[in-house]
Write a protein that holds these residues in place. Sequence first.
Motif, PDB file in Angstrom:
ATOM      1  N   ALA A 146     -82.192 -54.474  27.408  1.00 22.47           N
ATOM      2  CA  ALA A 146     -82.652 -54.432  28.911  1.00 22.47           C
ATOM      3  C   ALA A 146     -81.474 -54.277  29.930  1.00 22.47           C
ATOM      4  CB  ALA A 146     -83.414 -55.719  29.240  1.00 22.47           C
ATOM      5  N   GLY A 147     -81.476 -53.120  30.547  1.00 27.04           N
ATOM      6  CA  GLY A 147     -80.496 -52.867  31.431  1.00 27.04           C
ATOM      7  C   GLY A 147     -80.327 -53.698  32.661  1.00 27.04           C
ATOM      8  N   CYS A 148     -81.285 -54.396  33.106  1.00 27.05           N
ATOM      9  CA  CYS A 148     -81.422 -55.304  34.344  1.00 27.05           C
ATOM     10  C   CYS A 148     -80.348 -56.462  33.843  1.00 27.05           C
ATOM     11  CB  CYS A 148     -82.550 -55.800  34.308  1.00 27.05           C
ATOM     12  SG  CYS A 148     -83.537 -56.403  32.959  1.00 27.05           S
ATOM     13  N   CYS A 149     -80.460 -56.977  32.841  1.00 28.36           N
ATOM     14  CA  CYS A 149     -79.228 -58.037  32.529  1.00 28.36           C
ATOM     15  C   CYS A 149     -78.669 -58.098  31.200  1.00 28.36           C
ATOM     16  CB  CYS A 149     -80.247 -59.481  32.472  1.00 28.36           C
ATOM     17  SG  CYS A 149     -81.507 -59.233  31.193  1.00 28.36           S
ATOM     18  N   GLY A 150     -78.664 -56.732  30.512  1.00 28.18           N
ATOM     19  CA  GLY A 150     -77.966 -56.597  29.456  1.00 28.18           C
ATOM     20  C   GLY A 150     -78.588 -57.314  27.948  1.00 28.18           C
ATOM     21  N   THR A 151     -79.669 -57.842  27.932  1.00 33.01           N
ATOM     22  CA  THR A 151     -80.402 -58.543  26.840  1.00 33.01           C
ATOM     23  C   THR A 151     -80.464 -57.589  25.707  1.00 33.01           C
ATOM     24  OG1 THR A 151     -81.428 -60.347  28.380  1.00 33.01           O
ATOM     25  CG2 THR A 151     -82.187 -59.891  26.229  1.00 33.01           C
ATOM     26  N   PRO A 152     -80.081 -57.835  24.407  1.00 38.80           N
ATOM     27  CA  PRO A 152     -80.378 -56.951  23.478  1.00 38.80           C
ATOM     28  C   PRO A 152     -81.665 -57.070  23.092  1.00 38.80           C
ATOM     29  CG  PRO A 152     -78.388 -58.264  22.845  1.00 38.80           C
ATOM     30  CD  PRO A 152     -78.961 -58.739  24.367  1.00 38.80           C
ATOM     31  N   PHE A 153     -82.421 -56.133  22.600  1.00 39.87           N
ATOM     32  CA  PHE A 153     -83.728 -56.086  22.581  1.00 39.87           C
ATOM     33  C   PHE A 153     -84.288 -55.744  21.133  1.00 39.87           C
ATOM     34  CE2 PHE A 153     -87.867 -53.528  23.138  1.00 39.87           C
ATOM     35  CZ  PHE A 153     -88.771 -54.553  23.156  1.00 39.87           C
ATOM     36  N   ALA A 154     -83.920 -54.424  20.668  1.00 38.88           N
ATOM     37  CA  ALA A 154     -84.301 -53.942  19.231  1.00 38.88           C
ATOM     38  C   ALA A 154     -83.367 -52.952  18.881  1.00 38.88           C
ATOM     39  CB  ALA A 154     -85.831 -53.344  19.452  1.00 38.88           C
ATOM     40  N   ASN A 155     -83.444 -52.876  17.353  1.00 34.50           N
ATOM     41  CA  ASN A 155     -82.822 -51.685  16.805  1.00 34.50           C
ATOM     42  C   ASN A 155     -84.150 -50.744  16.238  1.00 34.50           C
ATOM     43  OD1 ASN A 155     -80.627 -53.152  16.943  1.00 34.50           O
ATOM     44  ND2 ASN A 155     -80.694 -54.116  15.014  1.00 34.50           N
ATOM     45  N   THR A 156     -83.707 -49.527  16.386  1.00 36.25           N
ATOM     46  CA  THR A 156     -84.874 -48.582  15.734  1.00 36.25           C
ATOM     47  C   THR A 156     -83.751 -47.491  14.940  1.00 36.25           C
ATOM     48  OG1 THR A 156     -84.795 -47.093  17.490  1.00 36.25           O
ATOM     49  CG2 THR A 156     -86.503 -48.844  17.401  1.00 36.25           C
ATOM     50  N   LEU A 157     -84.412 -46.703  14.171  1.00 32.67           N
ATOM     51  CA  LEU A 157     -83.991 -45.378  13.629  1.00 32.67           C
ATOM     52  C   LEU A 157     -84.178 -44.462  14.788  1.00 32.67           C
ATOM     53  CD1 LEU A 157     -85.379 -45.836   9.992  1.00 32.67           C
ATOM     54  CD2 LEU A 157     -83.352 -46.542  10.964  1.00 32.67           C
ATOM     55  N   ALA A 158     -83.455 -43.263  14.594  1.00 35.43           N
ATOM     56  CA  ALA A 158     -83.400 -42.235  15.412  1.00 35.43           C
ATOM     57  C   ALA A 158     -84.502 -41.214  15.445  1.00 35.43           C
ATOM     58  CB  ALA A 158     -81.983 -41.440  15.077  1.00 35.43           C
ATOM     59  N   LYS A 159     -85.401 -41.272  14.680  1.00 38.78           N
ATOM     60  CA  LYS A 159     -86.799 -40.659  14.894  1.00 38.78           C
ATOM     61  C   LYS A 159     -87.925 -41.393  14.903  1.00 38.78           C
ATOM     62  CE  LYS A 159     -84.356 -36.836  12.352  1.00 38.78           C
ATOM     63  NZ  LYS A 159     -84.442 -35.969  11.160  1.00 38.78           N
ATOM     64  N   PRO A 160     -88.882 -40.919  15.775  1.00 44.48           N
ATOM     65  CA  PRO A 160     -89.966 -41.873  16.006  1.00 44.48           C
ATOM     66  C   PRO A 160     -90.947 -41.721  14.599  1.00 44.48           C
ATOM     67  CG  PRO A 160     -90.306 -39.616  17.124  1.00 44.48           C
ATOM     68  CD  PRO A 160     -88.679 -39.992  16.702  1.00 44.48           C
ATOM     69  N   GLN A 161     -90.934 -40.791  13.963  1.00 44.36           N
ATOM     70  CA  GLN A 161     -91.567 -40.507  12.674  1.00 44.36           C
ATOM     71  C   GLN A 161     -91.065 -41.893  11.642  1.00 44.36           C
ATOM     72  OE1 GLN A 161     -89.791 -38.146  14.299  1.00 44.36           O
ATOM     73  NE2 GLN A 161     -91.043 -36.485  14.155  1.00 44.36           N
ATOM     74  N   LEU A 162     -89.878 -42.284  11.847  1.00 43.43           N
ATOM     75  CA  LEU A 162     -89.494 -43.348  10.924  1.00 43.43           C
ATOM     76  C   LEU A 162     -89.540 -44.583  11.321  1.00 43.43           C
ATOM     77  CD1 LEU A 162     -86.035 -41.612   9.760  1.00 43.43           C
ATOM     78  CD2 LEU A 162     -88.290 -41.745   8.612  1.00 43.43           C
ATOM     79  N   ALA A 163     -90.865 -45.059  11.845  1.00 48.47           N
ATOM     80  CA  ALA A 163     -91.584 -46.260  12.481  1.00 48.47           C
ATOM     81  C   ALA A 163     -90.824 -47.770  11.954  1.00 48.47           C
ATOM     82  CB  ALA A 163     -92.860 -46.148  12.433  1.00 48.47           C
ATOM     83  N   PHE A 164     -89.767 -47.803  12.571  1.00 50.95           N
ATOM     84  CA  PHE A 164     -89.125 -49.023  12.478  1.00 50.95           C
ATOM     85  C   PHE A 164     -88.703 -49.749  13.495  1.00 50.95           C
ATOM     86  CE2 PHE A 164     -84.928 -51.138  11.965  1.00 50.95           C
ATOM     87  CZ  PHE A 164     -85.414 -52.132  11.135  1.00 50.95           C
TER      88      PHE A 164
ATOM     89  N   PRO B 113     -71.817 -41.662  16.572  1.00 49.66           N
ATOM     90  CA  PRO B 113     -72.948 -40.638  16.605  1.00 49.66           C
ATOM     91  C   PRO B 113     -74.108 -40.671  15.695  1.00 49.66           C
ATOM     92  CG  PRO B 113     -70.463 -39.857  16.383  1.00 49.66           C
ATOM     93  CD  PRO B 113     -70.432 -41.200  16.285  1.00 49.66           C
ATOM     94  N   LYS B 114     -73.992 -41.332  14.625  1.00 43.67           N
ATOM     95  CA  LYS B 114     -75.271 -41.454  13.967  1.00 43.67           C
ATOM     96  C   LYS B 114     -75.596 -42.737  13.620  1.00 43.67           C
ATOM     97  CE  LYS B 114     -73.730 -37.346  11.153  1.00 43.67           C
ATOM     98  NZ  LYS B 114     -73.298 -36.727   9.892  1.00 43.67           N
ATOM     99  N   GLY B 115     -74.987 -43.722  14.470  1.00 43.60           N
ATOM    100  CA  GLY B 115     -75.580 -45.246  14.456  1.00 43.60           C
ATOM    101  C   GLY B 115     -77.033 -45.416  14.557  1.00 43.60           C
ATOM    102  N   LEU B 116     -77.530 -46.605  14.441  1.00 41.87           N
ATOM    103  CA  LEU B 116     -78.880 -46.964  14.858  1.00 41.87           C
ATOM    104  C   LEU B 116     -79.086 -47.023  16.188  1.00 41.87           C
ATOM    105  CD1 LEU B 116     -79.536 -50.347  12.848  1.00 41.87           C
ATOM    106  CD2 LEU B 116     -80.629 -48.299  12.579  1.00 41.87           C
ATOM    107  N   PHE B 117     -80.133 -46.774  16.947  1.00 43.16           N
ATOM    108  CA  PHE B 117     -80.364 -47.069  18.014  1.00 43.16           C
ATOM    109  C   PHE B 117     -80.695 -48.527  18.468  1.00 43.16           C
ATOM    110  CE2 PHE B 117     -82.582 -42.869  19.192  1.00 43.16           C
ATOM    111  CZ  PHE B 117     -81.642 -41.863  19.078  1.00 43.16           C
ATOM    112  N   ARG B 118     -79.853 -48.929  19.396  1.00 44.83           N
ATOM    113  CA  ARG B 118     -79.915 -50.358  19.820  1.00 44.83           C
ATOM    114  C   ARG B 118     -80.222 -50.426  21.349  1.00 44.83           C
ATOM    115  NH1 ARG B 118     -77.365 -53.112  15.814  1.00 44.83           N
ATOM    116  NH2 ARG B 118     -76.310 -51.971  14.089  1.00 44.83           N
ATOM    117  N   TRP B 119     -81.519 -50.826  21.325  1.00 44.81           N
ATOM    118  CA  TRP B 119     -82.185 -50.867  22.791  1.00 44.81           C
ATOM    119  C   TRP B 119     -81.811 -52.328  23.391  1.00 44.81           C
ATOM    120  CZ3 TRP B 119     -84.706 -46.544  23.928  1.00 44.81           C
ATOM    121  CH2 TRP B 119     -85.047 -45.663  23.158  1.00 44.81           C
TER     122      TRP B 119
END
Length: 190
Positions: free
Chosen positions: A87-105, A79-85
């Motif tokens: 590609a749903g088409c083939c399952g390719t891991p893409f990126a990690n981000t924080l949970a708020k857009p203001q935390l630009a990472f 519930p509090k983990g990183l956002f792990r993005w």
Amino acid sequence: MSNGKFDFSCSCGSFAGHVSAQGLKSGLRILCHCPDCRAAELYHHRPDPVEGVDLFQLAPQAITISKGAEHLRLLRLGPKGLFRWYAGCCGTPFANTLAKPQLAFAGLRTDIFEDKDALGKVKAEAHVPRPGKPPRSKGMARMVYGIFSRMITARLSGLWRETPFFDVETGKPVAEPEVLSKEARAKLYP
């Protein structure tokens, strides 16, 4: 690289985009050995990355998705983990981000790039395992400085609003997160 942009795509090619030349210049390549990064790889049916997950950290405004944005999916290992993005088409891991857009990472997977060596050498390693001892990290000051300087710059300039990951009006991610249960997470990697 084309027109000063560094191209990326998923395994099947349905999801693609580029990183700007400025993003390439200001980014930092790292290896992460943490249990969560390794668990995320296993979730996507990839081999356990014993040598670490190779990531390129940069500000999200440097990332443009030019094809297949509808394939962008979101995973959280808790519930509090990183956002792990990915590609749903083939399952390719893409990126990690924080949970708020203001935390630009964003930490992009380097294997989505045709020539990941053009991203430069690995300058930091996080959570390096040591048998019988606590994990250690190398180059962390450089990594932390880069993260915070990019976040502060994006926050002060308003560039945090330029993100492919969030609807900045609502602050919500562009994909509904799938949050793994504690049990499902534990089955992936201890």
